[in-house]
Scaffold this motif. Structure first.
Motif, PDB file in Angstrom:
ATOM      1  N   ASP A 227       0.829  -1.209   0.000  1.00 29.34           N
ATOM      2  CA  ASP A 227       0.000   0.000   0.000  1.00 29.34           C
ATOM      3  C   ASP A 227       0.862   1.257   0.000  1.00 29.34           C
ATOM      4  N   LEU A 228       1.466   1.517  -1.134  1.00 28.51           N
ATOM      5  CA  LEU A 228       2.305   2.696  -1.293  1.00 28.51           C
ATOM      6  C   LEU A 228       1.495   3.981  -1.212  1.00 28.51           C
ATOM      7  N   ALA A 229       0.249   3.929  -1.646  1.00 30.06           N
ATOM      8  CA  ALA A 229      -0.605   5.118  -1.557  1.00 30.06           C
ATOM      9  C   ALA A 229      -0.733   5.587  -0.116  1.00 30.06           C
ATOM     10  N   ALA A 230      -0.925   4.644   0.791  1.00 25.86           N
ATOM     11  CA  ALA A 230      -1.028   5.008   2.203  1.00 25.86           C
ATOM     12  C   ALA A 230       0.319   5.422   2.774  1.00 25.86           C
ATOM     13  N   ALA A 231       1.369   4.692   2.422  1.00 28.93           N
ATOM     14  CA  ALA A 231       2.698   4.989   2.968  1.00 28.93           C
ATOM     15  C   ALA A 231       3.217   6.342   2.509  1.00 28.93           C
ATOM     16  N   SER A 232       2.817   6.773   1.321  1.00 27.90           N
ATOM     17  CA  SER A 232       3.292   8.056   0.793  1.00 27.90           C
ATOM     18  C   SER A 232       2.381   9.208   1.180  1.00 27.90           C
ATOM     19  N   HIS A 233       1.350   8.939   1.952  1.00 27.55           N
ATOM     20  CA  HIS A 233       0.484  10.005   2.464  1.00 27.55           C
ATOM     21  C   HIS A 233       1.326  10.943   3.320  1.00 27.55           C
TER      22      HIS A 233
END
Length: 411
Positions: A227-233
């Motif tokens: 979940d890169l989308a969450a990690a890059s938040h």
């Protein structure tokens, strides 16, 4: 993690795409890693460009997340990612003079990462178009929201087809679906992200639906979601520490695409997923000399820090990450166990060095619990079977003594 006192096969190391300062990569087999995807996997604008067929045409960086992971763990990387790719380019359609990406996946593959789907729904195309329009550009084109919305109805199925195709080509592979970097902050925009409130809201909806489709496909098709989308938040284009560029990046960079920090963040996330799946492990390397362990001097992370024998103490200086059964690097404190100067002679010292995928950092399990550096054909050795803490280790002709016996265990 392995049980205490259990000897673990490190395996055979690998040739890795990329270079470094410690020596040239040699032969050998190891964990086979295939990277598939679009520009968010390929890394356009991040220097240097990979060598090899299709790399320039696909704007494929030697510092994309797959390349970083491969150097870190000593994997044998085949990178088929290509900027602008859709799920069709993965499965059926050639692109930029290259065959469909799925052809890069063989039955030997054990790790396959995939970042795809954004171009199917015109994610980057639409945010670029809106930024051009709002930023006062010309010949910006238009965004067909109806077409995007219709495609979203098919996207999870397309992603599932990709995972199924990988499993068919490589039944032993573990598939990791890595979703897209977060581009926009939760609210508002900034000077170099020229979007109206409506445009920004629509782009956030694309990002959200893309993440949902990827998660659905991972669950349905038996892949691991990264979940890169969450990690890059919090690392969006307007953030103080961005992982993506703005619409107006520095010369040579690609608008709204990952930067070096982003690719390093993505690589760390992928490595965590590999560890969660058991494809990476971390253990203490116990010497055949009683009570002694493989240790990084002073927990120092600088290149050239001696790797030594020291009393076993459970600190991070003695925690080594490796690929069980496949081999490659032995990594601690962010660096790799390295033969100084890529030396091949007896008595050459070993050290901690930035992971670079070279032969100086490859280790193979040999007879009698030894760790062999294939480039030199020598074994990791405690000089004269020393029991003195801080004795720097070396390579030496393999001789089956306790000074060359190493047991990887969780304590």
């Amino acid at each position: 993690m392995v049980g205490a006192g259990v000897v673990v096969a490190l395996g055979v190391s690998a040739v890795v795409v990329g270079g470094g300062s410690a020596g040239a990569a040699g032969g050998g087999s190891g964990l086979d890693y295939v990277a598939l995807g679009s520009s968010f996997a390929a890394g356009p604008g991040i220097p240097p460009t990979q060598s090899g067929a299709g790399a320039a045409a696909c704007s494929r960086s030697d510092n994309n997340y797959a390349s970083i992971v491969a150097r870190d763990i000593g994997a044998n990387l085949t990178d088929a990612s290509c900027s602008g790719a859709t799920t069709a380019n993965v499965l059926t359609d050639p692109q930029s003079g290259q065959p469909p990406q799925i052809q890069a996946v063989t039955s030997a593959a054990k790790v396959v990462t995939v970042t795809i789907g954004g171009n199917d729904v015109n994610y980057l195309g639409s945010i670029d178009t809106y930024s051009c329009l709002t930023g006062g550009g010309s010949n910006c084109g238009s965004v067909d929201r109806n077409a995007i919305d219709q495609t979203f109805g098919q996207l999870a199925g397309r992603l599932e087809n990709v995972v199924d195709a990988v499993h068919s080509a490589a039944p032993q592979a573990h598939v990791y679906l890595v979703n897209y970097f977060t581009i926009l902050p939760d609210t508002g925009v900034c000077a170099n992200v020229p979007l109206t409130d409506d445009q920004a809201a629509y782009e956030r909806s694309i990002a959200s639906r893309l993440a949902t489709a990827t998660a659905t496909a991972a669950s349905t098709a038996g892949a691991t979601l990264v979940d890169l989308a969450a990690a890059s938040h919090g690392h969006d284009a307007c953030a103080a520490t961005p992982w993506v560029e703005t619409y107006r990046p520095a010369a040579g960079r690609t608008p709204y695409h990952p930067n070096e920090a982003g690719m390093r963040g993505a690589a760390t996330l992928v490595e965590s997923a590999l560890a969660g799946a058991g494809q990476l492990r971390t253990a203490v390397a116990h010497s055949g000399i009683a009570g002694k362990c493989l240790d990084v001097d002073g927990q120092n992370t600088a290149n050239g820090t001696p790797v030594q024998i020291y009393g076993c103490n459970g600190t991070v200086a003695q925690r080594w990450t490796y690929t069980p059964g496949d081999g490659g690097t032995l990594r601690a404190l962010g660096g790799c166990l390295d033969v100084s100067g890529s030396g091949t002679a007896d008595f050459t010292k070993v050290q901690l060095w930035q992971c670079n995928g070279t032969g100086a950092q490859r280790w193979v399990t040999g007879a009698n619990g030894s760790l062999v550096n294939p480039e030199s054909g020598k074994c990791l050795d405690d000089p004269n079977s020393s029991t003195t803490d801080r004795t720097q280790l070396q390579i030496f002709d393999c001789n089956g003594t306790a000074a060359q016996n190493w047991t990887l265990a969780d304590s």
